[in-house]
Write a protein that holds these residues in place. Structure first.
Motif, PDB file in Angstrom:
ATOM      1  N   MET A   1      56.562 -10.678   0.869  1.00 24.11           N
ATOM      2  CA  MET A   1      54.888 -11.085   0.856  1.00 24.11           C
ATOM      3  C   MET A   1      54.267  -9.404   1.586  1.00 24.11           C
ATOM      4  SD  MET A   1      52.383 -13.095   0.491  1.00 24.11           S
ATOM      5  CE  MET A   1      52.897 -14.614  -0.436  1.00 24.11           C
ATOM      6  N   ILE A   2      53.726  -8.616   0.828  1.00 21.67           N
ATOM      7  CA  ILE A   2      52.472  -7.576   1.545  1.00 21.67           C
ATOM      8  C   ILE A   2      51.488  -7.753   1.874  1.00 21.67           C
ATOM      9  CG2 ILE A   2      51.791  -5.232   0.970  1.00 21.67           C
ATOM     10  CD1 ILE A   2      55.050  -5.618   0.954  1.00 21.67           C
ATOM     11  N   TYR A   3      50.831  -8.133   2.746  1.00 22.30           N
ATOM     12  CA  TYR A   3      49.738  -7.035   3.869  1.00 22.30           C
ATOM     13  C   TYR A   3      49.076  -6.804   3.452  1.00 22.30           C
ATOM     14  CZ  TYR A   3      51.853 -12.243   5.088  1.00 22.30           C
ATOM     15  OH  TYR A   3      53.064 -13.187   4.946  1.00 22.30           O
ATOM     16  N   VAL A   4      47.755  -6.692   3.139  1.00 24.21           N
ATOM     17  CA  VAL A   4      46.651  -5.699   3.658  1.00 24.21           C
ATOM     18  C   VAL A   4      45.596  -6.781   4.470  1.00 24.21           C
ATOM     19  CG1 VAL A   4      44.379  -4.568   2.642  1.00 24.21           C
ATOM     20  CG2 VAL A   4      46.313  -4.601   0.953  1.00 24.21           C
ATOM     21  N   TYR A   5      45.300  -5.831   5.613  1.00 22.13           N
ATOM     22  CA  TYR A   5      44.475  -6.062   6.733  1.00 22.13           C
ATOM     23  C   TYR A   5      43.661  -5.228   7.049  1.00 22.13           C
ATOM     24  CZ  TYR A   5      47.173  -2.658   9.168  1.00 22.13           C
ATOM     25  OH  TYR A   5      47.786  -1.519   9.581  1.00 22.13           O
ATOM     26  N   ASP A  22      54.943  -6.615   8.002  1.00 23.88           N
ATOM     27  CA  ASP A  22      54.935  -7.842   8.878  1.00 23.88           C
ATOM     28  C   ASP A  22      53.538  -7.806  10.178  1.00 23.88           C
ATOM     29  OD1 ASP A  22      55.521  -9.445  11.443  1.00 23.88           O
ATOM     30  OD2 ASP A  22      57.140  -8.532  11.366  1.00 23.88           O
ATOM     31  N   LEU A  23      53.047  -8.410   9.900  1.00 27.67           N
ATOM     32  CA  LEU A  23      51.378  -8.365  10.011  1.00 27.67           C
ATOM     33  C   LEU A  23      51.516  -8.816  12.006  1.00 27.67           C
ATOM     34  CD1 LEU A  23      48.182  -8.039   9.612  1.00 27.67           C
ATOM     35  CD2 LEU A  23      47.908  -9.949   9.787  1.00 27.67           C
ATOM     36  N   ASP A  24      52.013  -9.177  12.206  1.00 30.88           N
ATOM     37  CA  ASP A  24      51.907  -9.506  13.896  1.00 30.88           C
ATOM     38  C   ASP A  24      52.989  -7.813  14.292  1.00 30.88           C
ATOM     39  OD1 ASP A  24      51.265 -12.550  13.832  1.00 30.88           O
ATOM     40  OD2 ASP A  24      52.751 -13.024  13.098  1.00 30.88           O
ATOM     41  N   ALA A  25      53.872  -7.777  13.743  1.00 30.45           N
ATOM     42  CA  ALA A  25      54.475  -6.497  14.318  1.00 30.45           C
ATOM     43  C   ALA A  25      53.644  -5.588  14.100  1.00 30.45           C
ATOM     44  CB  ALA A  25      55.975  -5.910  13.378  1.00 30.45           C
ATOM     45  N   ARG A  26      53.160  -5.395  13.235  1.00 28.97           N
ATOM     46  CA  ARG A  26      52.385  -3.915  12.487  1.00 28.97           C
ATOM     47  C   ARG A  26      50.872  -4.155  14.075  1.00 28.97           C
ATOM     48  NH1 ARG A  26      52.007   1.391  12.087  1.00 28.97           N
ATOM     49  NH2 ARG A  26      50.212   1.877  10.747  1.00 28.97           N
ATOM     50  N   LEU A  27      50.156  -5.449  14.238  1.00 25.95           N
ATOM     51  CA  LEU A  27      49.284  -5.493  15.316  1.00 25.95           C
ATOM     52  C   LEU A  27      49.804  -5.477  17.201  1.00 25.95           C
ATOM     53  CD1 LEU A  27      46.447  -6.158  16.163  1.00 25.95           C
ATOM     54  CD2 LEU A  27      47.545  -8.368  16.024  1.00 25.95           C
ATOM     55  N   GLU A  28      50.306  -5.345  17.330  1.00 29.05           N
ATOM     56  CA  GLU A  28      51.823  -5.098  17.856  1.00 29.05           C
ATOM     57  C   GLU A  28      51.714  -3.704  18.380  1.00 29.05           C
ATOM     58  OE1 GLU A  28      55.105  -7.044  19.624  1.00 29.05           O
ATOM     59  OE2 GLU A  28      54.591  -9.088  18.530  1.00 29.05           O
ATOM     60  N   ARG A  29      52.001  -2.857  17.281  1.00 28.96           N
ATOM     61  CA  ARG A  29      52.186  -1.018  17.619  1.00 28.96           C
ATOM     62  C   ARG A  29      50.401  -0.798  17.674  1.00 28.96           C
ATOM     63  NH1 ARG A  29      55.193   1.452  12.549  1.00 28.96           N
ATOM     64  NH2 ARG A  29      54.695   2.877  14.018  1.00 28.96           N
ATOM     65  N   HIS A  30      49.033  -1.194  16.832  1.00 33.04           N
ATOM     66  CA  HIS A  30      48.611  -0.975  17.156  1.00 33.04           C
ATOM     67  C   HIS A  30      47.647  -0.779  18.554  1.00 33.04           C
ATOM     68  CE1 HIS A  30      47.345   0.515  13.017  1.00 33.04           C
ATOM     69  NE2 HIS A  30      47.282  -0.648  12.643  1.00 33.04           N
ATOM     70  N   ASN A  31      47.958  -1.871  19.414  1.00 33.73           N
ATOM     71  CA  ASN A  31      47.877  -2.376  20.646  1.00 33.73           C
ATOM     72  C   ASN A  31      48.868  -1.695  21.341  1.00 33.73           C
ATOM     73  OD1 ASN A  31      45.292  -4.139  20.151  1.00 33.73           O
ATOM     74  ND2 ASN A  31      46.577  -5.649  19.215  1.00 33.73           N
ATOM     75  N   ALA A  32      49.791  -0.886  21.535  1.00 37.35           N
ATOM     76  CA  ALA A  32      50.892  -1.092  22.041  1.00 37.35           C
ATOM     77  C   ALA A  32      50.008   0.843  21.894  1.00 37.35           C
ATOM     78  CB  ALA A  32      52.331  -0.989  22.006  1.00 37.35           C
ATOM     79  N   GLY A  33      49.449   0.950  21.431  1.00 36.20           N
ATOM     80  CA  GLY A  33      49.082   2.806  21.202  1.00 36.20           C
ATOM     81  C   GLY A  33      49.710   3.876  20.211  1.00 36.20           C
ATOM     82  N   GLN A  34      50.934   3.280  19.672  1.00 39.42           N
ATOM     83  CA  GLN A  34      51.711   3.502  18.926  1.00 39.42           C
ATOM     84  C   GLN A  34      51.479   4.121  17.223  1.00 39.42           C
ATOM     85  OE1 GLN A  34      54.787   0.630  18.752  1.00 39.42           O
ATOM     86  NE2 GLN A  34      55.744   0.667  20.885  1.00 39.42           N
ATOM     87  N   THR A  48      40.344  -9.907   9.277  1.00 37.77           N
ATOM     88  CA  THR A  48      40.399 -10.431   7.567  1.00 37.77           C
ATOM     89  C   THR A  48      41.959 -10.278   7.433  1.00 37.77           C
ATOM     90  OG1 THR A  48      39.872 -11.284   5.776  1.00 37.77           O
ATOM     91  CG2 THR A  48      39.633  -8.946   6.023  1.00 37.77           C
ATOM     92  N   TYR A  49      43.210 -10.922   6.747  1.00 38.75           N
ATOM     93  CA  TYR A  49      43.849 -10.211   5.519  1.00 38.75           C
ATOM     94  C   TYR A  49      44.480 -10.921   4.047  1.00 38.75           C
ATOM     95  CZ  TYR A  49      46.495 -14.008   8.227  1.00 38.75           C
ATOM     96  OH  TYR A  49      46.723 -15.436   7.567  1.00 38.75           O
TER      97      TYR A  49
END
Length: 78
Positions: A1-5, A22-34, A48-49
């Motif tokens: 599954m591919i998510y557009v968010y 992987d939406l959860d991992a991607r959100l973590e990367r955004h919030n970690a400043g990566q 939304t996603y």
């Protein structure tokens, strides 16, 4: 599954549209400043996603959301 968010910064003034498997991992990367484009406006929350079985359709929808009419659509409907 591919998510557009669509992410919204917690200050509520900035939005970011992306695509991931992987939406959860991607959100973590955004919030970690990566992620260079989102680092200075964190923290982020998922507004939304949508999930797609076909990666080509997901990519086309992400491209649409990043266009002028796609941004207007997102503001009205998402």
């Amino acid at each position: 599954m591919i998510y557009v968010y669509i992410l919204r910064s917690e200050c509520g003034q900035h939005f970011y549209t992306g695509m991931t498997a992987d939406l959860d991992a991607r959100l973590e990367r955004h919030n970690a400043g990566q992620v260079r484009h989102t680092a200075k406006f964190r923290p982020w929350r998922v507004q939304t996603y949508l999930g797609f079985d076909d990666p080509a359709r997901a990519q086309a929808f992400e491209r649409y959301l990043k266009s002028g009419s796609g941004r207007a659509f997102a503001v009205r409907h998402l």
